[in-house]
Design a protein around this motif. Structure first.
Motif, PDB file in Angstrom:
ATOM      1  N   ARG A 181      -2.932  -2.160   1.196  1.00  0.00           N
ATOM      2  CA  ARG A 181      -3.847  -1.312   0.411  1.00  0.00           C
ATOM      3  C   ARG A 181      -3.517   0.178   0.557  1.00  0.00           C
ATOM      4  N   ASP A 182      -3.503   0.670   1.779  1.00  0.00           N
ATOM      5  CA  ASP A 182      -3.283   2.095   2.012  1.00  0.00           C
ATOM      6  C   ASP A 182      -1.835   2.499   1.744  1.00  0.00           C
ATOM      7  N   ASN A 183      -0.904   1.571   1.973  1.00  0.00           N
ATOM      8  CA  ASN A 183       0.508   1.877   1.733  1.00  0.00           C
ATOM      9  C   ASN A 183       0.802   2.017   0.243  1.00  0.00           C
ATOM     10  N   ARG A 184       0.116   1.227  -0.572  1.00  0.00           N
ATOM     11  CA  ARG A 184       0.303   1.362  -2.020  1.00  0.00           C
ATOM     12  C   ARG A 184      -0.128   2.752  -2.488  1.00  0.00           C
ATOM     13  N   ARG A 185      -1.256   3.216  -1.981  1.00  0.00           N
ATOM     14  CA  ARG A 185      -1.740   4.544  -2.372  1.00  0.00           C
ATOM     15  C   ARG A 185      -0.819   5.635  -1.813  1.00  0.00           C
ATOM     16  N   ALA A 186      -0.372   5.467  -0.578  1.00  0.00           N
ATOM     17  CA  ALA A 186       0.505   6.472   0.033  1.00  0.00           C
ATOM     18  C   ALA A 186       1.823   6.577  -0.724  1.00  0.00           C
ATOM     19  N   ALA A 187       2.413   5.453  -1.070  1.00  0.00           N
ATOM     20  CA  ALA A 187       3.690   5.457  -1.800  1.00  0.00           C
ATOM     21  C   ALA A 187       3.545   6.139  -3.150  1.00  0.00           C
ATOM     22  N   ALA A 188       2.392   5.920  -3.808  1.00  0.00           N
ATOM     23  CA  ALA A 188       2.158   6.521  -5.123  1.00  0.00           C
ATOM     24  C   ALA A 188       2.192   8.043  -5.059  1.00  0.00           C
TER      25      ALA A 188
END
Length: 399
Positions: free
Chosen positions: A213-220
């Motif tokens: 969840r948080d990695n998807r937002r961070a990568a974006a």
């Protein structure tokens, strides 16, 4: 009850990990048993000097002969104990997510990390999904699900099984409705302002990868309007975040599963983002070679493969697989681009993964700078006494 429980006596110099609260006792640590223990029964584990260590549950079929749960000699494994464990797990998510969207779409119980080795529970709105990887806890399903129902009041609980558990644990249960109403297909959840359709009945693993969840937002946050390649895309989580939060001009989503791509396409349409997302049904390694040979270049490349090994015997082959994948990923990444590379193989630790990346940098003559070394979201906490559950690694790198 506790005084009559069989006793498991450990070998000399084998007790330290368990005094330190590691929950898995393998056969090689056991000297002998006293009293007849049946599969799933509570046992008292002691050192060779007869010092109490913990209460556990016995399973001679499993490599993990005893799973330990209570290190308090005065607290055997009765219903009150299990209730407190579940209540603590639920309370942590309520406190961490404080009524936000993740509270209704998260991992509620994460096995060893929540002191419930062999039990995983995910929440999808008004439904729960439970997965057993312990024979002993599966035998207590009726009681444990009753507690879950009392704490979370779901409309229904669906049971999913993990491949290989029948052989590993002697566990003979089937996927199906455990309590309450059948879940809709799909269930729609919200994550980071995006909607995702989840099929808890037939989707991969337990339906959705909350851990990223948080990695998807961070990568974006590193997309900045660029072109993105999302490999092993499954339901499109990384790619959709890149479009929604990073303003990607295009996402190429690749997966070997036609069903996964259909789910990703549905999610793109659900969020009004399908016009900037292209789907490719192909083996990821082969597609990377095709893109490389065609001279394609991306601003951000996401490598999020499934688990590459479950055994130490296959570890060397897995590391070769990661190396090959990351070299191919770099071959389609523009100079100065961002590589998001992940591993969910628990046997591959961070040192091994970083050494692999260092080797890839040498082989490709490119400098790889790690900008962020990330792990799973907060609903997948790390149990410090059981480092084996530190499985997910997500590196955001500049190459």
């Amino acid at each position: 009850m506790s005084s009559a429980a069989p006793t498991i006596v450990l070998k000399p110099r084998k007790a330290l990990p368990f005094f330190s609260r590691h929950p898995w006792v393998f056969e090689g640590a056991i000297a002998h048993g006293e009293g007849e223990a049946t599969p799933g029964q509570m046992v008292r584990v002691v050192s060779h000097e007869r010092k109490f260590i913990a209460w556990g549950l016995w399973n001679p079929t499993s490599r993990i002969c005893v799973r330990l749960y209570s290190w308090d000699e005065g607290q055997p494994l009765d219903e009150a104990f299990w209730r407190r464990q579940i209540q603590a797990a639920v309370a942590m998510r309520r406190e961490v997510f404080a009524g936000g969207d993740p509270e209704r779409a998260c991992r509620v119980i994460f096995s060893e990390a929540d002191g419930l080795s062999g039990m995983t529970v995910d929440r999808y709105g008004d439904w729960l999904l439970v997965q057993w990887t312990s024979l002993a806890l599966a035998q207590r399903e009726e009681m444990l699900l009753r507690i879950l129902n009392e704490e979370l009041k779901p409309r229904g609980i669906w049971r999913r099984t993990e491949k290989g558990m029948a052989e590993a644990e002697g566990l003979e249960i089937r996927d199906g409705l455990a309590t309450g109403e059948q879940p809709p297909r799909p269930i729609v959840i919200t994550e980071n302002e995006l909607q995702f359709a989840v099929d808890v009945v037939e989707g991969q693993k337990t339906g959705f990868y909350y851990d990223q969840r948080d990695n998807r937002r961070a990568a974006a946050g590193y997309v900045r309007g660029g072109r993105v390649l999302d490999t092993f895309c499954y339901s499109g989580g990384f790619g959709l975040a890149a479009l929604k939060h990073g303003g990607a001009k295009e996402v190429v989503a690749v997966d070997t599963s036609a069903a996964a791509l259909e789910l990703a396409r549905r999610n793109a349409e659900l969020n009004g983002l399908a016009d900037r997302m292209r789907f490719v049904h192909e083996d990821v390694y082969k597609q990377l070679e095709v893109l490389r040979d065609a001279g394609e270049q991306f601003d951000l490349v996401i490598l999020d493969p499934p688990k590459m090994t479950r055994t130490r015997g296959a570890l060397e082959r897995a590391m070769r697989g990661y190396q090959s994948l990351n070299k191919l990923g770099l071959s389609v990444l523009r100079p100065g681009g961002i590589l998001v590379t992940c591993s969910c193989s628990g046997l591959v630790d961070r040192t091994m993964f970083e050494e692999m990346l260092a080797g890839v940098a040498l082989d490709t003559n490119r400098r790889i700078q790690v900008l962020e070394a990330r792990g799973p979201a907060a609903d997948h906490p790390l149990a410090l006494h059981c480092p084996e559950n530190a499985y997910l690694k997500c590196y955001i790198c500049r190459a």
